[in-house]
Scaffold this motif. Sequence first.
Motif, mmCIF file in Angstrom:
data_model
loop_
_atom_site.group_PDB
_atom_site.id
_atom_site.type_symbol
_atom_site.label_atom_id
_atom_site.label_comp_id
_atom_site.label_asym_id
_atom_site.label_seq_id
_atom_site.Cartn_x
_atom_site.Cartn_y
_atom_site.Cartn_z
ATOM 1 N N ALA A 35 10.931 0.271 -1.173
ATOM 2 C CA ALA A 35 12.019 0.900 -0.089
ATOM 3 C C ALA A 35 12.941 1.571 -1.080
ATOM 4 O O ALA A 35 13.333 2.933 -0.705
ATOM 5 C CB ALA A 35 11.763 1.114 0.860
ATOM 6 N N ALA A 36 13.919 1.191 -1.578
ATOM 7 C CA ALA A 36 15.145 1.521 -2.146
ATOM 8 C C ALA A 36 14.742 2.126 -3.177
ATOM 9 O O ALA A 36 15.159 2.905 -3.419
ATOM 10 C CB ALA A 36 16.080 -0.025 -2.108
ATOM 11 N N GLN A 37 14.179 1.618 -3.813
ATOM 12 C CA GLN A 37 14.122 2.584 -4.762
ATOM 13 C C GLN A 37 13.069 3.708 -4.685
ATOM 14 O O GLN A 37 13.813 4.823 -5.336
ATOM 15 C CB GLN A 37 12.197 1.451 -5.985
ATOM 16 N N ALA A 38 12.739 3.765 -4.764
ATOM 17 C CA ALA A 38 11.872 5.887 -3.359
ATOM 18 C C ALA A 38 12.777 6.406 -3.127
ATOM 19 O O ALA A 38 12.896 7.537 -3.454
ATOM 20 C CB ALA A 38 10.682 5.047 -2.118
ATOM 21 N N ILE A 39 13.771 5.843 -2.099
ATOM 22 C CA ILE A 39 15.149 6.888 -1.373
ATOM 23 C C ILE A 39 15.774 7.164 -2.576
ATOM 24 O O ILE A 39 15.890 7.760 -2.790
ATOM 25 C CB ILE A 39 15.578 5.568 -0.173
ATOM 26 N N LYS A 40 15.504 5.645 -4.142
ATOM 27 C CA LYS A 40 16.834 6.173 -5.078
ATOM 28 C C LYS A 40 16.269 7.344 -6.342
ATOM 29 O O LYS A 40 16.946 8.060 -6.009
ATOM 30 C CB LYS A 40 17.015 5.409 -5.821
ATOM 31 N N GLU A 41 14.720 7.193 -6.442
ATOM 32 C CA GLU A 41 13.987 7.925 -6.927
ATOM 33 C C GLU A 41 13.784 9.490 -6.819
ATOM 34 O O GLU A 41 14.042 10.113 -7.647
ATOM 35 C CB GLU A 41 12.711 7.606 -7.512
ATOM 36 N N ALA A 42 14.040 9.808 -5.094
ATOM 37 C CA ALA A 42 13.564 10.647 -4.413
ATOM 38 C C ALA A 42 14.461 11.848 -4.788
ATOM 39 O O ALA A 42 14.795 12.902 -5.089
ATOM 40 C CB ALA A 42 12.979 10.813 -3.076
ATOM 41 N N ALA A 43 16.205 10.794 -4.368
ATOM 42 C CA ALA A 43 17.438 11.005 -4.497
ATOM 43 C C ALA A 43 17.945 12.328 -5.891
ATOM 44 O O ALA A 43 18.192 13.480 -6.211
ATOM 45 C CB ALA A 43 18.447 11.024 -4.275
#
Length: 409
Positions: free
Chosen positions: A245-253
């Motif tokens: 989840a942390a990776q997804a938030i970071k990568e989307a940004a």
Amino acid sequence: MPAIHMRSGLLLSAALAILAATAAIAAEKKYDVGATDTEIKIGNIMPYSGPASAYGVIGKTEQAYFNKVNAEGGINGRKINFISYDDGYSPPKTVEQARRLVESDNVLLIFNSLGTPPNSAIQKYMNTNKVPQLFVATGATKWNDPKQFPWTMGWQPSYQSEAHIYAKYILKEKPDARIAVLYQDDDYGKDYLKGLKDGLGAKAASMIVAEESYETSEPSINDHIVKLKATGADVFFDVTTPKFAAQAIKEAAEIEWKPLHFLNNVSASIGSVIEPAGMEKAQGIISSAYLKDTSDPQWNNDPGMKAFDAFLLKYFPDGNRIDASVMYGYTVAQNLVYVLKNCGDDLTRENVMKQAANIHGLKLGGLLPGITVNTSATDFAPISQLQLMKFEGRRWDLFGDIISGDVSG
């Protein structure tokens, strides 16, 4: 003494003796393996290592809470012996640890073991051996199936119910949405996906434009995020565990993908997800809650939050206060203590399940106002209510009404 009086006295004495014996039998303590006059052995399996290790703090919190209970005299005079093992979120290891707890450690029950695939791997074993698999730490809908699996009970709101709520919100607020879904490729992820599709109904086929699954063995899900952005989706349904989840938030940004982002409740922790990803990258994310957010100042003077803070200070000073998993572990441990207290001196496995299935309107300090614990012999879903929330600034803001899920096992 006249003979008639003597006979009456003997009859009275005999009657009193029978009554005394009956009372003694009624007051007799009943134990299954794992319980004695002084101890209750509770088993637990957690991913202290591996891809879901962020959840390991739940087991540590529960141990700290049981330390508190023991320091205050235990449960009806009995101390809790909490035995917790690591399975690395690997189902074969879960099976090994469950057998160890049941057959070697002789626990009364296994409590709050984490994860849908791990619990699925031991469900038949637990039910065949008639050992409570109580308050499992997963919201899979299948834990509410008392007819087929009378020894397994969930605790948190079901994943399908949660996904239904997001679907209803999307249909109302963004009826022309193009939805991209990222989900873990197992029962956990598929349960959420089914809930979303069922909630969208006939519009699911046209609204969901992409479905990407990932394996927990993958080091990164960044490539999946890039693929989902390329579909032109403007809604992102993110079904992940904390690390991903942390990776997804970071990568989307980082790739400047700015969809309306729905993040599943089990990964909505500020401490283990939002902070590592970067709070500025999480603005506007929508999730749902049934527990109080420890970072929300509205609870500063709340008696339940004050009790939680006092617990942390004395029994778990190393606990990260803003990690939602800490509040989770604290609250579900309270629920187990409630059940065990209600068992009285009948600490049999059968009575544990009987008491767990007889909870009505139970308020726990960590639950949001209006949300209570309710069970029955035909309903093994203790919590079925949620409230939507949006991440703004440095915290989650609750909005809308308390919503009841409408999914049963």
